[in-house]
Scaffold this motif. Structure first.
Motif, PDB file in Angstrom:
ATOM      1  N   VAL A  95      13.887   0.741  -2.492  1.00 43.42           N
ATOM      2  CA  VAL A  95      12.917  -0.339  -2.669  1.00 43.42           C
ATOM      3  C   VAL A  95      11.620  -0.005  -1.942  1.00 43.42           C
ATOM      4  O   VAL A  95      10.520  -0.271  -2.447  1.00 43.42           O
ATOM      5  N   LEU A  96      11.716   0.578  -0.749  1.00 41.57           N
ATOM      6  CA  LEU A  96      10.507   0.976  -0.031  1.00 41.57           C
ATOM      7  C   LEU A  96       9.705   1.990  -0.832  1.00 41.57           C
ATOM      8  O   LEU A  96       8.470   1.887  -0.920  1.00 41.57           O
ATOM      9  N   MET A  97      10.382   2.969  -1.429  1.00 45.69           N
ATOM     10  CA  MET A  97       9.685   3.974  -2.217  1.00 45.69           C
ATOM     11  C   MET A  97       9.016   3.349  -3.444  1.00 45.69           C
ATOM     12  O   MET A  97       7.920   3.757  -3.847  1.00 45.69           O
ATOM     13  N   LEU A  98       9.657   2.339  -4.026  1.00 41.80           N
ATOM     14  CA  LEU A  98       9.033   1.626  -5.147  1.00 41.80           C
ATOM     15  C   LEU A  98       7.729   0.955  -4.701  1.00 41.80           C
ATOM     16  O   LEU A  98       6.695   1.055  -5.379  1.00 41.80           O
ATOM     17  N   LEU A  99       7.768   0.289  -3.561  1.00 38.63           N
ATOM     18  CA  LEU A  99       6.579  -0.391  -3.058  1.00 38.63           C
ATOM     19  C   LEU A  99       5.478   0.593  -2.675  1.00 38.63           C
ATOM     20  O   LEU A  99       4.293   0.354  -2.932  1.00 38.63           O
ATOM     21  N   VAL A 100       5.880   1.705  -2.046  1.00 35.92           N
ATOM     22  CA  VAL A 100       4.895   2.723  -1.660  1.00 35.92           C
ATOM     23  C   VAL A 100       4.215   3.305  -2.889  1.00 35.92           C
ATOM     24  O   VAL A 100       2.982   3.463  -2.929  1.00 35.92           O
ATOM     25  N   PHE A 101       5.001   3.616  -3.904  1.00 40.22           N
ATOM     26  CA  PHE A 101       4.431   4.210  -5.115  1.00 40.22           C
ATOM     27  C   PHE A 101       3.501   3.223  -5.822  1.00 40.22           C
ATOM     28  O   PHE A 101       2.394   3.591  -6.238  1.00 40.22           O
ATOM     29  N   VAL A 102       3.937   1.973  -5.932  1.00 39.35           N
ATOM     30  CA  VAL A 102       3.086   0.952  -6.565  1.00 39.35           C
ATOM     31  C   VAL A 102       1.807   0.763  -5.753  1.00 39.35           C
ATOM     32  O   VAL A 102       0.706   0.636  -6.314  1.00 39.35           O
ATOM     33  N   GLY A 103       1.951   0.759  -4.419  1.00 42.85           N
ATOM     34  CA  GLY A 103       0.773   0.630  -3.571  1.00 42.85           C
ATOM     35  C   GLY A 103      -0.196   1.785  -3.760  1.00 42.85           C
ATOM     36  O   GLY A 103      -1.419   1.591  -3.804  1.00 42.85           O
ATOM     37  N   GLY A 104       0.337   3.000  -3.896  1.00 47.61           N
ATOM     38  CA  GLY A 104      -0.509   4.162  -4.122  1.00 47.61           C
ATOM     39  C   GLY A 104      -1.220   4.121  -5.460  1.00 47.61           C
ATOM     40  O   GLY A 104      -2.413   4.445  -5.561  1.00 47.61           O
ATOM     41  N   LEU A 107      -3.943   1.560  -5.099  1.00 46.26           N
ATOM     42  CA  LEU A 107      -5.032   1.877  -4.172  1.00 46.26           C
ATOM     43  C   LEU A 107      -5.896   3.038  -4.625  1.00 46.26           C
ATOM     44  O   LEU A 107      -7.122   2.893  -4.767  1.00 46.26           O
ATOM     45  N   TYR A 108      -5.285   4.205  -4.837  1.00 45.83           N
ATOM     46  CA  TYR A 108      -6.083   5.422  -4.956  1.00 45.83           C
ATOM     47  C   TYR A 108      -6.943   5.510  -6.221  1.00 45.83           C
ATOM     48  O   TYR A 108      -8.130   5.854  -6.131  1.00 45.83           O
ATOM     49  N   PRO A 109      -6.429   5.220  -7.417  1.00 46.52           N
ATOM     50  CA  PRO A 109      -7.317   5.299  -8.595  1.00 46.52           C
ATOM     51  C   PRO A 109      -8.497   4.334  -8.513  1.00 46.52           C
ATOM     52  O   PRO A 109      -9.630   4.697  -8.845  1.00 46.52           O
ATOM     53  N   TYR A 120      -9.518  -0.698  -1.265  1.00 44.53           N
ATOM     54  CA  TYR A 120      -9.543  -0.138   0.085  1.00 44.53           C
ATOM     55  C   TYR A 120     -10.274  -1.064   1.061  1.00 44.53           C
ATOM     56  O   TYR A 120      -9.961  -1.102   2.255  1.00 44.53           O
ATOM     57  N   THR A 121     -11.226  -1.833   0.544  1.00 39.83           N
ATOM     58  CA  THR A 121     -11.963  -2.755   1.403  1.00 39.83           C
ATOM     59  C   THR A 121     -11.072  -3.873   1.942  1.00 39.83           C
ATOM     60  O   THR A 121     -11.417  -4.501   2.950  1.00 39.83           O
ATOM     61  N   TYR A 172      -2.688   2.814   7.661  1.00 38.82           N
ATOM     62  CA  TYR A 172      -1.496   2.600   8.490  1.00 38.82           C
ATOM     63  C   TYR A 172      -0.268   2.354   7.611  1.00 38.82           C
ATOM     64  O   TYR A 172       0.854   2.633   8.014  1.00 38.82           O
ATOM     65  N   LEU A 173      -0.501   1.803   6.423  1.00 38.65           N
ATOM     66  CA  LEU A 173       0.598   1.461   5.523  1.00 38.65           C
ATOM     67  C   LEU A 173       1.088   2.661   4.717  1.00 38.65           C
ATOM     68  O   LEU A 173       2.312   2.900   4.624  1.00 38.65           O
ATOM     69  N   ILE A 174       0.172   3.398   4.110  1.00 39.54           N
ATOM     70  CA  ILE A 174       0.556   4.527   3.262  1.00 39.54           C
ATOM     71  C   ILE A 174      -0.440   5.674   3.430  1.00 39.54           C
ATOM     72  O   ILE A 174      -1.550   5.478   3.926  1.00 39.54           O
ATOM     73  N   ASP A 175      -0.010   6.848   3.022  1.00 36.97           N
ATOM     74  CA  ASP A 175      -0.902   7.992   2.931  1.00 36.97           C
ATOM     75  C   ASP A 175      -0.552   8.763   1.661  1.00 36.97           C
ATOM     76  O   ASP A 175       0.458   8.464   1.002  1.00 36.97           O
ATOM     77  N   VAL A 176      -1.364   9.718   1.322  1.00 36.20           N
ATOM     78  CA  VAL A 176      -1.159  10.447   0.066  1.00 36.20           C
ATOM     79  C   VAL A 176       0.201  11.127   0.033  1.00 36.20           C
ATOM     80  O   VAL A 176       0.879  11.151  -0.997  1.00 36.20           O
TER      81      VAL A 176
END
Length: 207
Positions: A95-104, A107-109, A120-121, A172-176
């Motif tokens: 579940v954490l990996m699902l949230l991290v991937f969705v967050g990425g 965020l990034y695109p 990001y703001t 602090y939450l995620i990185d690439v």
């Protein structure tokens, strides 16, 4: 001048290298004593200056600072490999990996200018963003997904103290790197569930 944030950033890169090597040693079935000594030796070696910069500094130049989520995953993985005892349940990690991937993906695109909205703001002292994280943390505790609650609370606390050089909560939450890892993990998990004929993987993790 070396700051606490710089030391933590360097230590994170050292932890990353040590964890990767310990993972290789674990597959080759080296004893826990050998793995522990190698782990400590690598942490020391990566902090030894080479031409005025620690080895971890060169790695940091490529990876940047690791997020608190990545820190927690690396520490848990390191403890698991050194003690031969799993520290994270498969359900919590999935579940954490699902949230991290969705967050990425969220965020990034968008942060690269694909839309007029830059998420990001939100990481700069946005109260609605903090409320959303608080709700997610409560949901995680209610679902007994304590790893997620730990990552969220630890990230917000670390951000409030300012232990990393960034002042944006997203960092602090995620990185690439953890987002890339999440993508690979989820692909492996999907392939594994299909191989075992489980057509409803979401029910497997209790979503």
């Amino acid at each position: 001048m070396t700051t606490v944030a710089s030391i933590i950033g360097l230590a994170g890169c050292g932890l990353l290298v040590a964890s990767l090597v310990i993972g290789i040693l674990n597959r080759r079935r080296f004893s826990s004593t050998v793995r522990g000594l190698v782990f400590l030796a690598l942490m020391v070696v990566t902090l030894v200056p080479v031409r005025g910069l620690p080895l971890a500094g060169y790695i940091r130049g490529l990876t940047g600072d690791l997020s608190i989520t990545t820190w927690i995953l690396l520490v848990a993985a390191g403890l698991s490999r050194l003690t031969d005892r799993e520290r994270i349940s498969a359900r919590s990690k999935t579940v954490l990996m699902l949230l991290v991937f969705v967050g990425g993906v969220f965020l990034y695109p968008m942060a690269l200018g694909l839309t007029y909205f830059d998420p990001y703001t939100l990481g700069y002292s946005s109260r609605p963003f903090l409320v959303v994280l608080f709700v997610f943390a409560l949901w995680a505790v209610q679902r007994e997904l304590y790893l997620i609650a730990l990552c969220l609370c630890a990230s917000v606390l670390a951000h409030s103290i300012g232990i990393l050089e960034s002042r944006n909560l997203w960092d602090y939450l995620i990185d690439v790197w953890v987002v890339l890892y999440a993508r690979g993990f989820l692909f492996w998990w999907w392939a594994t569930t299909r191989q075992h004929g489980q057509r409803t993987p979401s029910s497997q993790v209790g979503l």
